[in-house]
Design a protein around this motif. Structure first.
Motif, PDB file in Angstrom:
ATOM      1  N   VAL A 147       0.756  -1.272   0.019  1.00 32.33           N
ATOM      2  CA  VAL A 147       0.037   0.010  -0.046  1.00 32.33           C
ATOM      3  C   VAL A 147       0.852   1.210  -0.012  1.00 32.33           C
ATOM      4  N   LEU A 177      -6.163   6.622  -6.429  1.00 33.66           N
ATOM      5  CA  LEU A 177      -6.597   5.324  -5.876  1.00 33.66           C
ATOM      6  C   LEU A 177      -6.541   4.380  -6.578  1.00 33.66           C
ATOM      7  N   VAL A 181      -4.226   0.861  -5.829  1.00 32.62           N
ATOM      8  CA  VAL A 181      -4.816  -0.791  -5.864  1.00 32.62           C
ATOM      9  C   VAL A 181      -4.212  -1.492  -6.862  1.00 32.62           C
ATOM     10  N   TRP A 182      -3.916  -0.913  -7.809  1.00 33.04           N
ATOM     11  CA  TRP A 182      -3.045  -1.662  -9.057  1.00 33.04           C
ATOM     12  C   TRP A 182      -1.748  -2.301  -8.346  1.00 33.04           C
ATOM     13  N   VAL A 184      -0.835  -2.724  -5.392  1.00 29.50           N
ATOM     14  CA  VAL A 184      -1.111  -3.844  -4.404  1.00 29.50           C
ATOM     15  C   VAL A 184      -1.192  -5.244  -5.097  1.00 29.50           C
ATOM     16  N   LEU A 221      -9.419  -6.974  -5.803  1.00 27.37           N
ATOM     17  CA  LEU A 221      -8.552  -5.958  -5.967  1.00 27.37           C
ATOM     18  C   LEU A 221      -8.860  -5.426  -7.551  1.00 27.37           C
ATOM     19  N   GLN A 222      -8.515  -6.403  -8.483  1.00 25.60           N
ATOM     20  CA  GLN A 222      -8.700  -6.091  -9.820  1.00 25.60           C
ATOM     21  C   GLN A 222      -9.947  -5.445 -10.198  1.00 25.60           C
ATOM     22  N   LEU A 224     -11.967  -4.077  -8.089  1.00 25.41           N
ATOM     23  CA  LEU A 224     -11.971  -2.619  -7.481  1.00 25.41           C
ATOM     24  C   LEU A 224     -11.410  -1.589  -8.454  1.00 25.41           C
ATOM     25  N   MET A 225     -10.175  -1.941  -9.029  1.00 26.04           N
ATOM     26  CA  MET A 225      -9.475  -0.959  -9.961  1.00 26.04           C
ATOM     27  C   MET A 225     -10.324  -0.755 -11.049  1.00 26.04           C
TER      28      MET A 225
END
Length: 292
Positions: A147, A177, A181-182, A184, A221-222, A224-225
């Motif tokens: 992060v 943001l 995320v990317w 991470v 996470l992908q 979310l991105m």
């Protein structure tokens, strides 16, 4: 003097090149694509040549500085990790004080560059320098160093908007943001390569934190991105090429999930490298959607 220069070029230059990872450009690309994306969005098209040159040089300098301070922080760890045991600091080819001197020079050169922008961007640059300096030490205190890496790699985004617009609008933070995320995502894939070694050494990472849920969490996470990129596209009313770029990003994520399905070290590293094309898709979509 000439003899000393000849000796350096013949015997030591390659060590410093490896210390700064100039021979491994993937990290530079992962920093460059979001930087270019931010510049294009901030300018709503092709940025000025002066700003573009400043940020391109800054990408190379700050990525090199980050690698140097990372190796300095891990100088007593890298020798025990299969992938990093031959790094110059780990084998003693470069002394710690030499690495710190190189870090200082790179940071100083980066600061000189940013001084050619504006006072607001200069102020923002101190945040970027702090993030770059503390990131390598975070793996000793938290399982979320990725992060901090994301914030460090993404700090060029508010700086780009600051240099072009003199302010950092909400749209810039959508992209920031998404980039956190990317980072991470791809740094977890990277950490999966070293997970066994890191566990033995007590080094923390998201790969260790996520455990057997790693692939599922990376997939979340992908997603979310993609949601954040969709929010950015809607907020800025970007055209069809942007959405094609987002579809390209989604395609690279599917490929990375396929690569890492067995958690093989080499496959995880290949998935990490594939994020270069994730960045290409994102920047390509933005640049084409803003074409004059």
């Amino acid at each position: 003097m000439l003899h000393a220069i000849h000796h350096f070029l013949r015997y030591r230059a390659s060590d410093f090149i490896r210390l700064m990872r100039l021979d491994r450009p993937i990290g530079t690309w992962l920093l460059m694509w979001p930087t270019l994306s931010a510049l294009w969005l901030a300018r709503q098209g092709i940025p000025s040549r002066r700003v573009l040159v400043i940020f391109l040089l800054g990408v190379y300098l700050m990525r090199a500085a980050g690698c140097v301070i990372n190796d300095y922080a891990d100088r007593n760890i890298d020798g025990h990790v299969e992938r990093t045991r031959s790094r110059p600091l780990a084998v003693g080819a470069i002394a710690p004080k030499e690495a710190l001197a190189v870090f200082g020079v790179l940071l100083g050169a980066s600061f000189i560059l940013v001084c050619f922008t504006n006072a607001f961007t200069v102020l923002l640059s101190f945040g970027g320098a702090a993030l770059a300096a503390i990131y390598p030490f975070m793996k000793r205190y938290t399982h979320l160093p990725q992060v901090v890496l994301g914030a460090a790699f993404g700090w060029s985004i508010p700086m780009a908007f600051g240099a072009v617009q003199g302010t950092v609008p909400l749209d810039a933070w959508w992209l920031f943001l998404a980039n956190v995320v990317w980072s991470v995502i791809y740094d977890t894939q990277y950490a999966m390569v070293d997970r066994d070694d890191d566990q033995q050494l007590g080094v923390k990472s998201t790969a260790i934190l996520f455990g057997n849920a790693d692939l599922a969490i990376i997939m979340l996470l992908q997603l979310l991105m993609l949601v954040l990129l969709s929010g950015l596209g809607l907020s800025m009313a970007l055209g069809g090429f942007y959405w094609l770029g987002v579809m390209g990003v989604a395609a690279t994520f599917l490929y990375q999930q396929w690569l890492t399905r067995f958690r093989d070290r080499d496959a995880c590293f290949k998935a990490f490298l594939n994020n270069h094309w994730t960045g290409v898709c994102l920047f390509g979509g933005i640049a084409l959607s803003l074409w004059p």
